[in-house]
Design a protein around this motif. Sequence first.
Motif, PDB file in Angstrom:
ATOM      1  N   SER A  24     -36.546 -28.495 -30.382  1.00 27.21           N
ATOM      2  CA  SER A  24     -35.451 -29.434 -30.170  1.00 27.21           C
ATOM      3  C   SER A  24     -35.498 -29.901 -28.729  1.00 27.21           C
ATOM      4  N   GLY A  25     -35.723 -31.203 -28.543  1.00 25.79           N
ATOM      5  CA  GLY A  25     -35.881 -31.705 -27.186  1.00 25.79           C
ATOM      6  C   GLY A  25     -37.163 -31.166 -26.594  1.00 25.79           C
ATOM      7  N   ASN A  26     -37.062 -30.402 -25.517  1.00 20.57           N
ATOM      8  CA  ASN A  26     -38.260 -29.850 -24.873  1.00 20.57           C
ATOM      9  C   ASN A  26     -38.285 -28.325 -24.919  1.00 20.57           C
ATOM     10  N   SER A  27     -37.622 -27.741 -25.923  1.00 18.54           N
ATOM     11  CA  SER A  27     -37.587 -26.288 -25.980  1.00 18.54           C
ATOM     12  C   SER A  27     -37.462 -25.807 -27.421  1.00 18.54           C
ATOM     13  N   PHE A  28     -37.695 -24.520 -27.593  1.00 16.83           N
ATOM     14  CA  PHE A  28     -37.470 -23.870 -28.870  1.00 16.83           C
ATOM     15  C   PHE A  28     -36.014 -23.399 -28.943  1.00 16.83           C
ATOM     16  N   PRO A  29     -35.500 -23.171 -30.142  1.00 20.70           N
ATOM     17  CA  PRO A  29     -34.146 -22.616 -30.233  1.00 20.70           C
ATOM     18  C   PRO A  29     -34.095 -21.216 -29.620  1.00 20.70           C
ATOM     19  N   CYS A  30     -32.927 -20.850 -29.140  1.00 20.74           N
ATOM     20  CA  CYS A  30     -32.741 -19.545 -28.511  1.00 20.74           C
ATOM     21  C   CYS A  30     -32.436 -18.496 -29.581  1.00 20.74           C
ATOM     22  N   LYS A  31     -33.034 -17.339 -29.425  1.00 22.31           N
ATOM     23  CA  LYS A  31     -32.581 -16.240 -30.268  1.00 22.31           C
ATOM     24  C   LYS A  31     -31.316 -15.651 -29.651  1.00 22.31           C
ATOM     25  N   LEU A  32     -30.550 -14.966 -30.436  1.00 17.61           N
ATOM     26  CA  LEU A  32     -29.298 -14.408 -29.948  1.00 17.61           C
ATOM     27  C   LEU A  32     -29.546 -13.509 -28.735  1.00 17.61           C
ATOM     28  N   ALA A  33     -28.713 -13.681 -27.706  1.00 21.36           N
ATOM     29  CA  ALA A  33     -28.867 -12.875 -26.493  1.00 21.36           C
ATOM     30  C   ALA A  33     -28.779 -11.385 -26.811  1.00 21.36           C
ATOM     31  N   SER A  34     -27.983 -11.041 -27.804  1.00 24.86           N
ATOM     32  CA  SER A  34     -27.837  -9.630 -28.173  1.00 24.86           C
ATOM     33  C   SER A  34     -29.110  -9.055 -28.779  1.00 24.86           C
ATOM     34  N   LYS A  35     -30.037  -9.946 -29.165  1.00 18.13           N
ATOM     35  CA  LYS A  35     -31.303  -9.513 -29.756  1.00 18.13           C
ATOM     36  C   LYS A  35     -32.427  -9.425 -28.718  1.00 18.13           C
ATOM     37  N   ALA A  36     -32.134  -9.731 -27.467  1.00 14.89           N
ATOM     38  CA  ALA A  36     -33.157  -9.680 -26.421  1.00 14.89           C
ATOM     39  C   ALA A  36     -33.631  -8.253 -26.204  1.00 14.89           C
ATOM     40  N   ILE A  37     -34.924  -8.129 -25.931  1.00 13.64           N
ATOM     41  CA  ILE A  37     -35.517  -6.820 -25.660  1.00 13.64           C
ATOM     42  C   ILE A  37     -36.270  -6.891 -24.333  1.00 13.64           C
ATOM     43  N   PRO A  38     -36.571  -5.770 -23.692  1.00 11.25           N
ATOM     44  CA  PRO A  38     -37.276  -5.819 -22.401  1.00 11.25           C
ATOM     45  C   PRO A  38     -38.566  -6.633 -22.443  1.00 11.25           C
ATOM     46  N   GLN A  39     -39.311  -6.536 -23.541  1.00 14.76           N
ATOM     47  CA  GLN A  39     -40.596  -7.225 -23.621  1.00 14.76           C
ATOM     48  C   GLN A  39     -40.449  -8.742 -23.527  1.00 14.76           C
ATOM     49  N   ASP A  40     -39.265  -9.273 -23.806  1.00 18.56           N
ATOM     50  CA  ASP A  40     -39.049 -10.716 -23.693  1.00 18.56           C
ATOM     51  C   ASP A  40     -39.210 -11.205 -22.261  1.00 18.56           C
ATOM     52  N   PHE A  41     -39.065 -10.309 -21.284  1.00 17.41           N
ATOM     53  CA  PHE A  41     -39.067 -10.701 -19.877  1.00 17.41           C
ATOM     54  C   PHE A  41     -40.345 -10.294 -19.140  1.00 17.41           C
ATOM     55  N   PHE A  42     -41.302  -9.716 -19.857  1.00 20.37           N
ATOM     56  CA  PHE A  42     -42.520  -9.229 -19.212  1.00 20.37           C
ATOM     57  C   PHE A  42     -43.741  -9.617 -20.044  1.00 20.37           C
ATOM     58  N   TYR A  43     -44.852  -9.872 -19.343  1.00 18.15           N
ATOM     59  CA  TYR A  43     -46.089 -10.258 -20.026  1.00 18.15           C
ATOM     60  C   TYR A  43     -47.253  -9.666 -19.240  1.00 18.15           C
ATOM     61  N   GLU A  44     -48.095  -8.906 -19.912  1.00 17.70           N
ATOM     62  CA  GLU A  44     -49.118  -8.131 -19.220  1.00 17.70           C
ATOM     63  C   GLU A  44     -50.527  -8.710 -19.261  1.00 17.70           C
ATOM     64  N   LYS A  45     -50.806  -9.668 -20.126  1.00 17.90           N
ATOM     65  CA  LYS A  45     -52.189 -10.025 -20.404  1.00 17.90           C
ATOM     66  C   LYS A  45     -52.909 -10.746 -19.260  1.00 17.90           C
ATOM     67  N   LEU A  46     -52.175 -11.241 -18.271  1.00 17.75           N
ATOM     68  CA  LEU A  46     -52.851 -11.888 -17.146  1.00 17.75           C
ATOM     69  C   LEU A  46     -53.551 -10.898 -16.233  1.00 17.75           C
ATOM     70  N   ASN A  47     -53.387  -9.615 -16.480  1.00 16.23           N
ATOM     71  CA  ASN A  47     -54.108  -8.628 -15.670  1.00 16.23           C
ATOM     72  C   ASN A  47     -55.450  -8.249 -16.300  1.00 16.23           C
ATOM     73  N   LEU A  48     -55.775  -8.864 -17.441  1.00 15.35           N
ATOM     74  CA  LEU A  48     -57.009  -8.537 -18.148  1.00 15.35           C
ATOM     75  C   LEU A  48     -58.094  -9.568 -17.844  1.00 15.35           C
ATOM     76  N   GLU A  49     -59.250  -9.093 -17.382  1.00 18.60           N
ATOM     77  CA  GLU A  49     -60.363 -10.002 -17.107  1.00 18.60           C
ATOM     78  C   GLU A  49     -60.888 -10.575 -18.418  1.00 18.60           C
ATOM     79  N   ALA A  50     -61.075 -11.886 -18.451  1.00 20.46           N
ATOM     80  CA  ALA A  50     -61.505 -12.562 -19.672  1.00 20.46           C
ATOM     81  C   ALA A  50     -63.025 -12.664 -19.734  1.00 20.46           C
ATOM     82  N   ASN A  51     -63.541 -12.789 -20.926  1.00 24.61           N
ATOM     83  CA  ASN A  51     -64.975 -12.923 -21.157  1.00 24.61           C
ATOM     84  C   ASN A  51     -65.433 -14.338 -20.800  1.00 24.61           C
ATOM     85  N   THR A  52     -66.377 -14.448 -19.875  1.00 22.39           N
ATOM     86  CA  THR A  52     -66.882 -15.764 -19.467  1.00 22.39           C
ATOM     87  C   THR A  52     -68.276 -16.036 -20.021  1.00 22.39           C
TER      88      THR A  52
END
Length: 212
Positions: A24-52
């Motif tokens: 909708s517009g320029n974003s996705f709908p929001c899930k309920l704030a009460s359903k938020a979990i810690p993982q929603d605020f953290f992302y780890e995969k940028l620390n992994l070296e990619a295959n070139t």
Amino acid sequence: MPSHSAESDPLGDFCIGDTNGPISGNSFPCKLASKAIPQDFFYEKLNLEANTNNILGSNVTKANVMVFPGLNTLGISMNRIDIASWGVNPPHYHPRAAESGMVIKGQVMVGLITTGNNVQYSKVLGVGEIYVVPKGVVHFQKNVGQEKALIYAAFNSHLARTVLAGVNLFCSRPYVDYEVMTRAFQVDKTVIDKIKNSFGYPQCNSFIQFVG
């Protein structure tokens, strides 16, 4: 006298994106704030070296709203760009965002080409040096050192998207009309066929990681 006002900032702390919902517009709908979990605020995969080990000698790991829903509505995202020695991140542009990047490892030639007058600006950057590319401007990176290079790039969009001209033109289905291609590149059909075959399926799949 009547007055009008608009609220441009979010009314809540966050809007974790439901990427399975309709945009909708320029974003996705929001899930309920009460359903938020810690993982929603953290992302780890940028620390992994990619295959070139691919045809370009580079790989892009994205952290945009599609894989990190906590970015929804925030207008920010990041990429990790791994480039093998003498590999390239080919000319491309981001239609929705400007880009700022920092070299974390290695020596990288970064270049951009302006719209209209087609002036190229390029420089070899070392560790800790940064660059900026305006929105919609074609740019590239090339590792000019003997070791693998690493760049972290930031965008002022939660889904910047990436457009590679070659992929758009030669990997499209159905294919672009031959007369359009021959006139655009001022070559005959045999040249277009040769380029198309070099990009052709399944080779086009090798470029999927660079677009989207």
